[in-house]
Scaffold this active site. Structure first.
Site, PDB file in Angstrom:
ATOM      1  N   HIS A  31     -10.198   7.394  -4.148  1.00 24.23           N
ATOM      2  CA  HIS A  31      -9.187   6.333  -4.105  1.00 24.23           C
ATOM      3  C   HIS A  31      -8.858   5.943  -5.545  1.00 24.23           C
ATOM      4  O   HIS A  31      -9.474   5.048  -6.121  1.00 24.23           O
ATOM      5  CB  HIS A  31      -9.731   5.141  -3.303  1.00 24.23           C
ATOM      6  CG  HIS A  31      -8.733   4.042  -3.083  1.00 24.23           C
ATOM      7  ND1 HIS A  31      -8.830   3.159  -2.026  1.00 24.23           N
ATOM      8  CD2 HIS A  31      -7.625   3.665  -3.770  1.00 24.23           C
ATOM      9  CE1 HIS A  31      -7.836   2.291  -2.078  1.00 24.23           C
ATOM     10  NE2 HIS A  31      -7.094   2.575  -3.146  1.00 24.23           N
ATOM     11  N   HIS A  33      -5.159   5.608  -7.854  1.00 21.81           N
ATOM     12  CA  HIS A  33      -3.699   5.760  -7.988  1.00 21.81           C
ATOM     13  C   HIS A  33      -3.439   6.219  -9.422  1.00 21.81           C
ATOM     14  O   HIS A  33      -3.782   5.499 -10.354  1.00 21.81           O
ATOM     15  CB  HIS A  33      -2.993   4.426  -7.746  1.00 21.81           C
ATOM     16  CG  HIS A  33      -3.272   3.847  -6.395  1.00 21.81           C
ATOM     17  ND1 HIS A  33      -2.410   4.015  -5.330  1.00 21.81           N
ATOM     18  CD2 HIS A  33      -4.331   3.127  -5.924  1.00 21.81           C
ATOM     19  CE1 HIS A  33      -2.917   3.405  -4.271  1.00 21.81           C
ATOM     20  NE2 HIS A  33      -4.087   2.860  -4.594  1.00 21.81           N
ATOM     21  N   HIS A 211      -3.920   2.838   3.254  1.00 21.92           N
ATOM     22  CA  HIS A 211      -4.507   1.548   2.890  1.00 21.92           C
ATOM     23  C   HIS A 211      -4.403   0.640   4.121  1.00 21.92           C
ATOM     24  O   HIS A 211      -3.328   0.533   4.728  1.00 21.92           O
ATOM     25  CB  HIS A 211      -3.725   0.899   1.758  1.00 21.92           C
ATOM     26  CG  HIS A 211      -3.979   1.477   0.392  1.00 21.92           C
ATOM     27  ND1 HIS A 211      -3.861   2.805   0.124  1.00 21.92           N
ATOM     28  CD2 HIS A 211      -4.358   0.879  -0.772  1.00 21.92           C
ATOM     29  CE1 HIS A 211      -4.143   3.010  -1.162  1.00 21.92           C
ATOM     30  NE2 HIS A 211      -4.450   1.863  -1.727  1.00 21.92           N
ATOM     31  N   GLU A 214      -7.074  -4.334   3.391  1.00 25.57           N
ATOM     32  CA  GLU A 214      -7.334  -4.820   2.017  1.00 25.57           C
ATOM     33  C   GLU A 214      -6.975  -6.302   2.025  1.00 25.57           C
ATOM     34  O   GLU A 214      -7.827  -7.160   1.937  1.00 25.57           O
ATOM     35  CB  GLU A 214      -6.479  -4.031   1.014  1.00 25.57           C
ATOM     36  CG  GLU A 214      -6.632  -4.486  -0.440  1.00 25.57           C
ATOM     37  CD  GLU A 214      -5.659  -3.792  -1.402  1.00 25.57           C
ATOM     38  OE1 GLU A 214      -4.647  -3.220  -0.948  1.00 25.57           O
ATOM     39  OE2 GLU A 214      -5.908  -3.839  -2.630  1.00 25.57           O
ATOM     40  N   ASP A 292      -9.557   2.640  -7.761  1.00 29.51           N
ATOM     41  CA  ASP A 292      -8.238   2.127  -7.368  1.00 29.51           C
ATOM     42  C   ASP A 292      -7.232   2.253  -8.522  1.00 29.51           C
ATOM     43  O   ASP A 292      -6.493   3.231  -8.562  1.00 29.51           O
ATOM     44  CB  ASP A 292      -8.344   0.677  -6.859  1.00 29.51           C
ATOM     45  CG  ASP A 292      -7.248   0.295  -5.890  1.00 29.51           C
ATOM     46  OD1 ASP A 292      -6.477   1.173  -5.482  1.00 29.51           O
ATOM     47  OD2 ASP A 292      -7.170  -0.896  -5.516  1.00 29.51           O
ATOM     48  N   ASP A 293      -7.212   1.243  -9.407  1.00 28.29           N
ATOM     49  CA  ASP A 293      -6.259   1.225 -10.530  1.00 28.29           C
ATOM     50  C   ASP A 293      -7.039   0.861 -11.798  1.00 28.29           C
ATOM     51  O   ASP A 293      -6.954  -0.278 -12.292  1.00 28.29           O
ATOM     52  CB  ASP A 293      -5.165   0.192 -10.250  1.00 28.29           C
ATOM     53  CG  ASP A 293      -4.398   0.515  -8.978  1.00 28.29           C
ATOM     54  OD1 ASP A 293      -3.577   1.453  -8.994  1.00 28.29           O
ATOM     55  OD2 ASP A 293      -4.661  -0.153  -7.953  1.00 28.29           O
TER      56      ASP A 293
END
Ligand code: ADE
Ligand code: ZN
Length: 357
Positions: A31, A33, A211, A214, A292-293
């Protein structure tokens, strides 16, 4: 053949050796991005290269703007940052920078999300996006043996027709991605809005993830499973609000790609010490840890592991092993590759258990 047993001696590994163990263990990241790995330094470099004006005077000023109150406040700045990506070389540089960080974190397999609509809406051809990213993935495998695959995500705040058009436009480059995902603003955009495009992707033989849970309710996790027929849930942490759903996720061994630092930065939990990861593992769920980011949330995958374990005394060597093993099990790699990575993971923990310090 994968065995279910864990290596002996995990209880003998003392807590003070956990950070090194977490950093050095082989792992998969499922996961991430790619646009969320765009560091401020690279934003400035690409802005200069492409003649894009930025509304920030310096890298420090941009970084200072990374204070988020929820998912939407993050997404606004994340989409603006991606505006500097214009050429195939830009997309290569972006993915290469992430893959270098991943290799340093002992990631041996990465399944990487990309958001084509963020770029095509600005006039960047989808081929530019896919070919730049795919080139970096190929090179990481050739140079370091790091296996890197792409997952094309649809932006859920846009229409399903736009998602269908994006899938069609991507099809000539089908060989470069292994699946489809669903991201962006969750509330008000339930998975069932994308039933047709996910059905079409499945017919094409693509893997499916989404997703869900969340910021959205447990019902979104259920419809991602029942309507989109996804094979993994991204985040999914709000499943704990439904005991029935937790039991189902455990029974079906449905993986959750959990992102602890993201959850803190986007205020899903108030602090890491309140994160539900120990409860998810205790319930027998196939949870994994991911970034994630990472450029926006303060850390790559090893930072997520180390900070989360430091904050949660319930997490020790046994959970470290389980999380790394889950990451391989939950990946879309083949059986032989999974078995090879798990054998390397077992060997790593056996050495750690017998070395005593
Ligand atoms: N796009 C990038 N990061 C995301 C997240 N955490 N949730 C939804 N969409 C995203
Ligand atoms: Zn995400």
């Amino acid at each position: 053949m994968l065995t279910e047993s864990e290596p002996p001696g995990l209880d003998a590994i003392p807590r003070e050796r956990l950070p090194a163990l977490l950093r050095t263990m082989p792992k998969a990241e499922l996961h991430i991005h790619i646009e969320g790995s765009l560091e401020p330094e690279l934003i400035f470099k690409l802005a200069a290269r492409n003649g894009v004006a930025l509304p920030y005077a310096s890298v420090e000023a941009l970084r200072a703007a990374y204070a988020f109150s929820d998912l939407q406040s993050f997404l606004d700045i994340y989409y603006a940052g991606a505006g500097v990506l214009r050429t195939e070389q830009d997309f290569f540089d972006l993915a290469w920078a992430y893959l270098e960080r991943a290799a340093a974190d002992n990631v041996v397999h990465a399944e990487i999300f990309f958001d084509p609509q963020t770029h095509t809406e600005r006039g960047v051809p989808i081929s530019t996006v896919i070919l730049g990213l795919a080139h970096a993935c190929r090179r990481a495998h050739a140079e370091w043996g790091l296996s890197a695959k792409l997952i094309l995500c649809f932006l859920r705040h846009l229409s399903e027709d736009a998602a269908l058009a994006t899938l069609d436009a991507a099809l000539p480059w089908h060989e470069h991605f292994i699946g489809v995902g669903l991201d962006s603003s969750e509330r008000g955009h339930p998975p069932e809005k994308f039933a047709s495009v996910f059905a079409r992707a499945r017919v094409l033989g693509l893997h499916a993830v989404a997703h869900a849970g969340e910021e959205g309710p447990p019902a979104y996790i259920e419809s991602a499973l029942d309507v989109l027929k996804v094979e993994r849930i991204d985040h999914g942490v709000r499943c704990v609000e439904s005991a029935e759903l937790v039991a189902r996720l455990a029974r079906e061994r449905m993986p959750l790609t959990v992102c602890p630092l993201s959850n803190i930065k986007l205020r899903v939990f108030d602090s890491l010490s309140e994160h539900s990861l120990p409860a998810l593992l205790a319930a027998g769920l196939c949870a994994t840890v991911n970034s994630d980011d990472p450029a926006y949330f303060g850390g790559y995958v090893n930072d997520n592991f180390v900070q989360t374990f430091a904050a949660l005394p319930a997490l020790g060597a046994r959970e470290a092993y389980q999380l790394a093993r889950n990451s391989f099990e939950a990946s879309f790699a083949g059986v032989a590759e999974k078995a090879r990575w798990i054998a390397a993971l077992d060997a790593h923990f056996e050495r750690q258990a017998s070395s005593g310090g």
